[in-house]
Design a protein around this motif. Structure first.
Motif, short mmCIF file in Angstrom:
data_model
loop_
_atom_site.label_atom_id
_atom_site.label_comp_id
_atom_site.label_asym_id
_atom_site.label_seq_id
_atom_site.Cartn_x
_atom_site.Cartn_y
_atom_site.Cartn_z
N PHE A 34 73.10 52.62 36.05
CA PHE A 34 72.65 51.34 35.50
C PHE A 34 73.83 50.41 35.26
CE2 PHE A 34 68.57 53.04 33.52
CZ PHE A 34 67.76 52.13 34.16
N TRP A 35 74.86 50.96 34.65
CA TRP A 35 75.89 50.12 34.05
C TRP A 35 77.31 50.47 34.49
CZ3 TRP A 35 78.57 50.53 28.81
CH2 TRP A 35 79.13 49.29 28.44
N VAL A 36 77.68 51.75 34.39
CA VAL A 36 79.08 52.13 34.60
C VAL A 36 79.54 51.79 36.01
CG1 VAL A 36 80.73 54.02 34.55
CG2 VAL A 36 78.89 53.93 32.85
N ALA A 37 78.80 52.27 37.01
CA ALA A 37 79.21 52.02 38.40
C ALA A 37 79.20 50.53 38.71
CB ALA A 37 78.28 52.77 39.35
N ARG A 38 78.21 49.81 38.19
CA ARG A 38 78.14 48.37 38.46
C ARG A 38 79.29 47.63 37.79
NH1 ARG A 38 71.62 47.91 37.42
NH2 ARG A 38 70.94 48.73 39.45
N MET A 39 79.71 48.05 36.60
CA MET A 39 80.88 47.42 35.98
C MET A 39 82.13 47.62 36.83
SD MET A 39 80.82 47.77 31.85
CE MET A 39 80.48 49.52 31.80
#
Length: 886
Positions: A497-502
């Motif tokens: 959701f968040w880590v890879a996209r950041m």
């Protein structure tokens, strides 16, 4: 600020509130604007404004605070910036539920009123969330608080959208999406929960269009979608249906004829190996239709709220809810003789994480990001170690997901969120993306423009958090000094959701990884092993835990004894253990205070020499060893191991051993010089211990540090204890273990023989060698005092063993308790043997439990194994006592 005199009872409520006010008033955690030297930066995962924080949030914040305070005390410019996430869809869901309870349908309200209700919700829950963060004593920099819907976040979100749009990485297209018919919006794959559920599998006969008898048998769990069929597909290598290829069949209940086609996407093992193709309502069917452009282009047969609609749906069925339609259509198929048979099966069903409605695959026009093109630098960085994932066992999961990326659907059909910055010209239909609303069409000059009605997925703003929160898109001082950040601590459930996209956003818009390390915490479970949830009623409000137990007890219980990076139990038992530990620390400082009169010098390393007492040399050396373990563990993100090292030192080394041995010296019974040295040693060890514990349990350590002689205004900004500056004495560590082994052994012999507390039996010891003999000879008085012995005789190697002794053998010698006549025997010894046998069985059972070995820290497993060996040894000695074979 000075702490008041320590009361006899440790009561965290007043202490914690007072120090929290002090730290905030003194701006202890405000990072410098222009830092010098090393920096440490923690992004605070902005909690969703959907509700209040859970104990899972407290776990993450405790780990983050441990890191922040540790680095701050090491002299690094430390910034932990907090924030709040608007959580678009999720927040609107919560507001919708609240309005439903009031008899109001959110869908009936104008957009302005919906947004007003959302803002009211946000203000209410934001206050509660901030109260919870403060109650935990977390050292965030409130001067840098951000919100994902503030003006800066709006600018950043629009800028990123426009840049990706202009680079061709954002596009609008028609694709099968996960549609939530209850919320009437698309949701991402990651917002869908899959579970096995029962269903009826109908075998439906599609008659031959040419009137020939029979037909083609098709298995389906979605009979209500039959009206959107455009073909029946079979596998090209399936011999059962080779003769059917090229023929036409009639769609039941409609009279429409559709072709039988061949496609390799058909699963030959499912049903009869024939698949009804409904392109607008199934992702596989959509792909099959794309490979067969000759097929008809069907209209939608399901509305956005899940009701049958459109010209292809016969009038008796139009307007039926899909669940009602499934029953009605099934009955009609049976009545028409189309159903060959029905099987009850269990299959995977996707439900919306937000509304719990069954997801409807739906062909819809949405906005997408081509994330696959943003992924290569992320994968390369993790493979090269530029970004390190802790624990490393999550590397494989991360890489597998990155290899299977699908375009990210970023549009949502809700009111709350960042508006998509795309505008359409009413005159020439030109489409444009702009950071600021354009005044006219750049193509034809017309002024009538309409904005896209959708809003952006919440994560489209959140993926910018590490640099957005530091001021981007402005080139701020914070951005220059504190980006990239250092460590991201979060739950593994938002790895994608968040880590890879950041990571993708960091490389795409700042040209660098947003952080160097990612640490994934485990998931909390209750003491029955169930995942904590509001639904089960086993997830208490952290504020209630703080009120009832104290923030420090909550924090330590989250860190120890269950490994932080694994799923583990949290409940009254772990809180009891943490509270007992803090009470032990409190009482230890209270014990020390009478020996440290007002005016005593602040703590300093004691001037120990080889002539100093063994216990002073040993405890300082043990402290140095512990500090080394803590530093190594924190550097490796092994928080439970660090907490365990401090627990062991405080409870066993300092309280159980050193204080007992040093009481004579502290009280002056060994002379003034020995008293001064012991008091200096105790003060130094306590000072260093409080500093080392401070990142984990900041309130109680601050209170106790101020009660001791000290230098500085606050422990929160005091220097971290340096293991390299603590005198190590390996010889003293070995020697003290010999002495303590003698004390422990004689105590065990007393207990096994039921020697009354007031009795002081004589004893003897045959040391293993000359070194042990010399040590025991020097410390004979200490062993006698702490083991409560009468005469203690050192036997020579040729000496005759005492007759009928209570005896024990260890690595350091052979120990004999010369039992007086008053010592109980017979029945008392038998009762003791029964007690020890039962305890041994329980301890062995615990070790035999695979779950215990998987969850417990290595030091706890080792301690339990040692306990088994000790109990076995004590039972052997009891057998010797009564003259039995062991």
């Amino acid at each position: 600020m000075t702490a008041p005199t320590l009361p006899s009872r440790f009561d965290p409520a007043e202490i914690e509130a007072r120090w929290q006010r002090h730290w905030e008033a003194q701006r202890c955690f405000q990072a410098p604007e222009r830092p010098q030297g090393p920096r440490f930066v923690l992004p605070h995962p902005p909690p969703n404004v959907t509700g209040v924080l859970t104990l899972g949030h407290m776990l993450g914040d405790t780990v983050r605070d441990t890191l922040a305070r540790w680095h701050r005390m090491r002299g690094e410019a430390t910034l932990w910036f907090p924030g709040l996430d608007h959580a678009g869809l999720a927040t609107q869901v919560e507001v919708r539920r609240r309005l439903q309870k009031q008899g109001i349908r959110l869908e009936d309200l104008p957009r302005e009123q919906v947004l007003a209700h959302v803002e009211a919700w946000k203000r209410e829950h934001e206050a509660r969330i901030l109260e919870q963060i403060r109650a935990g004593g977390f050292s965030v920099d409130w001067s840098r608080y951000r919100y994902t819907m503030d003006d800066g976040a709006v600018r950043a979100t629009r800028k990123v959208f426009v840049e990706l749009y202009e680079r061709g990485l954002i596009y609008r297209g028609e694709r099968i999406v996960n549609w939530d018919p209850r919320l009437r919006t698309a949701v991402s794959d990651l917002e869908v929960e899959h579970a096995e559920e029962p269903a009826d599998l109908l075998y439906v006969r599609y008659p031959w269009a040419d009137g020939a008898p029979g037909g083609l048998l098709v298995a389906t769990v979605r009979p209500e979608t039959v009206f959107g069929d455009v073909a029946v597909a079979v596998h090209p290598e399936d011999p059962r249906h080779r003769e059917a290829l090229g023929r036409q069949v009639l769609v039941p209940l409609t009279g429409r004829s559709v072709p039988v086609i061949a496609d390799p996407g058909v699963d030959r093992e499912f049903g009869n190996g024939a698949l009804k193709v409904t392109p607008r309502h199934d992702p596989l069917d959509f792909e099959i239709a794309r490979r067969h452009p000759e097929l008809a282009q069907p209209p939608s047969i399901l509305s956005d709220d899940g009701h049958l609609e459109g010209d292809w749906v016969p009038s008796p069925y139009r307007g039926l809810d899909r669940d009602e339609a499934r029953v009605t259509v099934s009955e009609a198929l049976r009545a028409g003789g189309f159903v060959d048979r029905t099987e009850r099966i269990v299959h995977s069903v996707g439900r919306s994480e937000r509304s719990k409605a069954v997801i409807e695959p739906r062909l819809s026009r949405q906005w997408f990001v081509k994330v696959r093109e943003l992924a290569p630098p992320v994968v390369a960085a993790v493979r090269a170690g530029t970004i390190r994932i802790h624990p490393p066992r999550w590397d494989l999961t991360f890489f597998r997901w990155m290899e299977a990326l699908q375009d990210w659907c970023i549009s949502r059909q809700v009111a709350w969120g960042h508006a998509i910055p795309v505008y359409y010209c009413a005159a020439c239909a030109h489409e444009m993306a702009a950071e600021s609303p354009p005044v006219g069409c750049p193509k034809c000059g017309a002024s009538r423009l309409t904005q896209d009605p959708d809003v952006l997925d919440t994560w489209f703003t959140s993926w910018l958090w590490p640099f957005l929160a530091l001021g981007w898109p402005e080139e701020t001082s914070d951005l220059a000094h504190y980006y990239p950040t250092s460590v991201l601590v979060t739950g593994r459930d938002i790895m994608f959701f968040w880590v890879a996209r950041m990571m993708m956003a960091g490389f795409a818009f700042r040209g660098a990884a947003p952080f160097s390390d990612v640490y994934f915490t485990g998931m909390l479970r209750d003491e029955q092993g169930r995942r904590m949830s509001k639904h089960l009623g086993n997830s208490p409000d952290p504020l209630d835990v703080v009120r009832n137990r104290g923030a420090d007890a909550m924090r330590f219980a989250l860190l120890f004894p269950n490994p932080v990076d694994q799923d583990g139990p949290f409940g009254e038992g772990t809180l009891d253990g943490a509270r007992n530990f803090l009470t032990k620390l409190w009482n230890l400082v209270r014990f020390a205070l009478p020996y440290l009169p007002e005016g005593s010098s602040p703590a300093a390393p004691p001037p120990l020499t080889t002539g100093s007492s063994l216990e002073d040399r040993w405890v300082v050396s043990a402290l140095g060893r512990t500090l080394e373990q803590v530093d190594a563990s924190l550097s490796a993100f092994e928080f439970t191991k660090a907490a365990g090292a401090l627990y062991e030192f405080l409870w066993h080394d300092l309280a159980d051993r050193y204080v007992e041995v040093a009481k004579e010296a502290l009280s002056g019974q060994r002379g003034e010089a020995a008293s001064r040295e012991a008091r200096a040693t105790l003060l130094f060890v306590l000072d260093q211990l409080l500093r080392a514990l401070h990142p984990m349990v900041p309130h109680v350590t601050e209170e106790l540090w101020h009660a001791l002689p000290h230098e500085g205004e606050t422990l929160a900004l005091a220097a971290w204890p340096r293991a390299s500056e603590v005198r190590r004495d390996p010889e003293a560590e070995v020697a003290f273990e010999v002495v303590w082994d003698a004390i422990r052994t004689f105590r065990n012999l007393r207990a096994e023989s039921k020697v009354p507390a007031g009795e002081r039996p004589d004893a003897a010891v045959l040391p293993t060698g000359a070194e042990e003999r010399g040590l025991l000879e020097r410390e004979l008085a200490t062993v006698r005092r702490l083991a409560r012995l009468g005469e203690l005789c050192l036997l020579g190697s040729a000496a005759e063993r005492p007759p009928s002794p209570t005896r024990s053998v260890t690595a350091h010698g052979e120990f004999f308790l010369l039992r007086p006549a008053t010592v109980e025997s017979g029945e008392a010894v038998e009762r003791e043997r029964e007690r020890l046998t039962a305890l041994l069985e329980r301890t062995r059972a615990r070790l035999a439990d695979p779950g215990f070995r998987a969850r417990a820290p290595p030091e706890v497993v080792a301690e339990t194994e040692a306990k088994v060996r000790d109990l076995e040894d004590r039972l052997r000695r009891l057998a010797d006592t009564v003259g039995e074979a062991p």
